[in-house]
Scaffold this active site. Structure first.
Site, PDB file in Angstrom:
ATOM      1  N   GLU A  26       0.923 -10.442  -6.158  1.00 14.06           N
ATOM      2  CA  GLU A  26      -0.482 -10.099  -6.234  1.00 14.06           C
ATOM      3  C   GLU A  26      -1.108 -10.645  -7.336  1.00 14.06           C
ATOM      4  O   GLU A  26      -0.443 -11.094  -8.347  1.00 14.06           O
ATOM      5  CB  GLU A  26      -0.561  -8.743  -6.178  1.00 14.06           C
ATOM      6  CG  GLU A  26       0.144  -7.903  -7.214  1.00 14.06           C
ATOM      7  CD  GLU A  26      -0.599  -6.932  -7.740  1.00 14.06           C
ATOM      8  OE1 GLU A  26      -1.960  -7.164  -8.138  1.00 14.06           O
ATOM      9  OE2 GLU A  26      -0.034  -5.800  -8.055  1.00 14.06           O
ATOM     10  N   LYS A  87     -12.279  -7.086  -8.020  1.00 13.56           N
ATOM     11  CA  LYS A  87     -10.780  -6.464  -7.608  1.00 13.56           C
ATOM     12  C   LYS A  87     -11.132  -6.185  -6.160  1.00 13.56           C
ATOM     13  O   LYS A  87     -11.782  -5.363  -5.738  1.00 13.56           O
ATOM     14  CB  LYS A  87     -10.669  -5.119  -8.577  1.00 13.56           C
ATOM     15  CG  LYS A  87      -9.413  -4.529  -8.129  1.00 13.56           C
ATOM     16  CD  LYS A  87      -9.200  -3.490  -8.844  1.00 13.56           C
ATOM     17  CE  LYS A  87      -8.444  -2.465  -8.360  1.00 13.56           C
ATOM     18  NZ  LYS A  87      -8.331  -1.128  -9.245  1.00 13.56           N
ATOM     19  N   VAL A 107      -2.397  -4.722  -4.543  1.00 16.23           N
ATOM     20  CA  VAL A 107      -1.359  -4.292  -3.385  1.00 16.23           C
ATOM     21  C   VAL A 107      -1.739  -4.425  -1.882  1.00 16.23           C
ATOM     22  O   VAL A 107      -1.458  -5.369  -1.151  1.00 16.23           O
ATOM     23  CB  VAL A 107      -0.608  -3.216  -3.843  1.00 16.23           C
ATOM     24  CG1 VAL A 107       0.431  -2.764  -2.841  1.00 16.23           C
ATOM     25  CG2 VAL A 107       0.169  -3.441  -5.374  1.00 16.23           C
ATOM     26  N   SER A 141      -5.411   5.697  -3.382  1.00 21.52           N
ATOM     27  CA  SER A 141      -5.373   4.006  -3.409  1.00 21.52           C
ATOM     28  C   SER A 141      -5.193   3.774  -2.017  1.00 21.52           C
ATOM     29  O   SER A 141      -4.298   4.232  -1.400  1.00 21.52           O
ATOM     30  CB  SER A 141      -4.170   3.446  -4.333  1.00 21.52           C
ATOM     31  OG  SER A 141      -4.377   2.041  -4.050  1.00 21.52           O
ATOM     32  N   ALA A 142      -5.974   2.726  -1.501  1.00 21.22           N
ATOM     33  CA  ALA A 142      -5.936   2.066  -0.248  1.00 21.22           C
ATOM     34  C   ALA A 142      -4.573   1.398  -0.073  1.00 21.22           C
ATOM     35  O   ALA A 142      -4.213   0.900   0.934  1.00 21.22           O
ATOM     36  CB  ALA A 142      -6.982   1.181   0.088  1.00 21.22           C
ATOM     37  N   ASP A 143      -3.589   1.225  -1.385  1.00 20.51           N
ATOM     38  CA  ASP A 143      -2.331   0.585  -1.088  1.00 20.51           C
ATOM     39  C   ASP A 143      -1.553   1.424  -0.157  1.00 20.51           C
ATOM     40  O   ASP A 143      -0.875   0.919   0.555  1.00 20.51           O
ATOM     41  CB  ASP A 143      -1.762   0.776  -2.587  1.00 20.51           C
ATOM     42  CG  ASP A 143      -2.445  -0.270  -3.601  1.00 20.51           C
ATOM     43  OD1 ASP A 143      -3.288  -1.119  -3.133  1.00 20.51           O
ATOM     44  OD2 ASP A 143      -1.903  -0.267  -4.562  1.00 20.51           O
ATOM     45  N   LYS A 160       2.242   3.747 -10.426  1.00 21.21           N
ATOM     46  CA  LYS A 160       1.888   3.636 -11.727  1.00 21.21           C
ATOM     47  C   LYS A 160       1.799   5.090 -12.395  1.00 21.21           C
ATOM     48  O   LYS A 160       1.458   6.230 -11.783  1.00 21.21           O
ATOM     49  CB  LYS A 160       0.679   3.131 -11.990  1.00 21.21           C
ATOM     50  CG  LYS A 160       0.548   1.443 -11.981  1.00 21.21           C
ATOM     51  CD  LYS A 160      -0.718   0.821 -11.994  1.00 21.21           C
ATOM     52  CE  LYS A 160      -1.190   1.127 -10.520  1.00 21.21           C
ATOM     53  NZ  LYS A 160      -1.318  -0.317  -9.793  1.00 21.21           N
TER      54      LYS A 160
END
Ligand code: PSU
Ligand code: MN
Length: 304
Positions: A26, A87, A107, A141-143, A160
């Site tokens: 990424e 981003k 990601v 997060s949309a991750d 994280k």
């Protein structure tokens, strides 16, 4: 996607056609996760690590509104050193094409793109997840969204440390995402070695991971598979110290009213300062180490 929207480097194109092992990387960690010039070094060292394992690296980002698979030195320099690099996650990726922007893919965005063009492996430092106080700020997060809907084999050091790791761990299970690891009984804590949350299985051999991935691939499993790789010994930081720095930087973010997509980069940067760059060193090491492991697993997977 048509040719005006995406440019795949010729070596990677050939590799996809011939079913060669490829690892996607990424670019948000280049633009927003690490300072200049460490970010350039990490980007280059990650590519080298993947190549050392016999796989092909595909760093993904957006240059002038075009998705590029396999960023070259100039592209990496742009994303590493220019201001106002966007981003992009799932909600704004198409807008960055529409507005012809330079943009770094998270990601979520990287997996979204990589899975569309037939890449199976991806490596990062730490995935995004459920933020602290999510019951108030709703920041998730949309991750996680993307991990739940596209099949990608993802090597990371967990989520994280700045996140609510217990909620993130539970959410992964809710979404049906397998959480396996390489040589660890617990989900890693990114900058620190391990949390207290048990992995679904601890694998001791790379070949066993590759065989498991083949099996789940044949089952037509829908989500991504998380392969946790803890930070190398000696580079990890004590959990108590990390927690103290997180507490301080979260408070500062609240005072400055920093939220949404700016929050993660802000907290990482603050904690780097508080730790006198100990967390930065840790972050650099684990990213490169994860690229290497992903390369090795991808290679083993291609030989089965
Ligand atoms: N891993 C790192 N540093 C980073 C990131 C990952 O070591 O900066 C990035 C990833 O791109 C991830 C993003 O998708 O942080 C998560 O941002 P958010 O919490 O806003 O979804
Ligand atoms: Mn967020």
């Amino acid at each position: 996607m048509n040719n005006n929207q995406i440019k795949i480097n010729s070596k990677i194109k050939k590799a996809i056609q011939n079913n060669k092992p490829i690892v996607a990387l990424e670019s948000t960690l280049i633009s927003h996760g690490l300072p200049y010039p460490d970010n350039i070094n990490v980007a280059n060292e990650s590519i080298k690590a993947v190549e050392k394992s016999g796989s092909i690296a595909a760093t993904i980002g957006i240059i002038n509104g075009i998705i590029k698979i396999g960023l070259n030195k100039d592209d990496i320099e742009i994303l590493a050193s220019t201001k106002n690099v966007e981003k992009v996650s799932l909600h704004n990726i198409a807008l960055s094409l529409f507005n012809k922007k330079n943009a770094a893919t998270t990601v979520a965005a990287t997996i979204n793109i990589a899975s569309k063009i037939g890449i199976n492996f991806f490596a990062t430092g730490g995935i995004g997840g459920v933020h602290l106080d999510s019951e108030y700020n709703n920041d998730i997060s949309a991750d996680l969204t993307e991990l739940s809907r596209n099949k990608m084999f993802v090597v990371s050091s967990g989520a994280k440390s700045i996140l609510d790791l217990e909620k993130t761990y539970e959410k992964l299970e809710t979404l049906g995402i397998p959480r396996i690891s390489y040589n660890s009984n617990f989900m890693p804590g990114f900058w620190y070695e391990e949390t207290t949350y048990s992995v679904d299985q601890n694998f001791k051999k790379i070949n066993d991971i590759a065989n498991y991935l083949k099996l789940i691939n044949n089952l037509n499993h829908q989500s991504s598979i998380l392969i946790f790789n803890k930070i190398p010994k000696g580079k990890d930081i004590e959990k108590k110290l990390i927690e103290k720095w997180i507490f301080q930087s979260v408070k500062k973010a609240e005072q400055k009213n920093i939220k949404g997509k700016d929050l993660t980069p802000f907290l990482i940067n603050e904690i780097n300062k508080l730790s006198k760059n100990k967390t930065l060193e840790a972050n650099k090491t684990l990213i490169i180490n994860n690229a290497l492991l992903a390369g090795k697993i991808a290679k083993a997977f291609s030989l089965i």
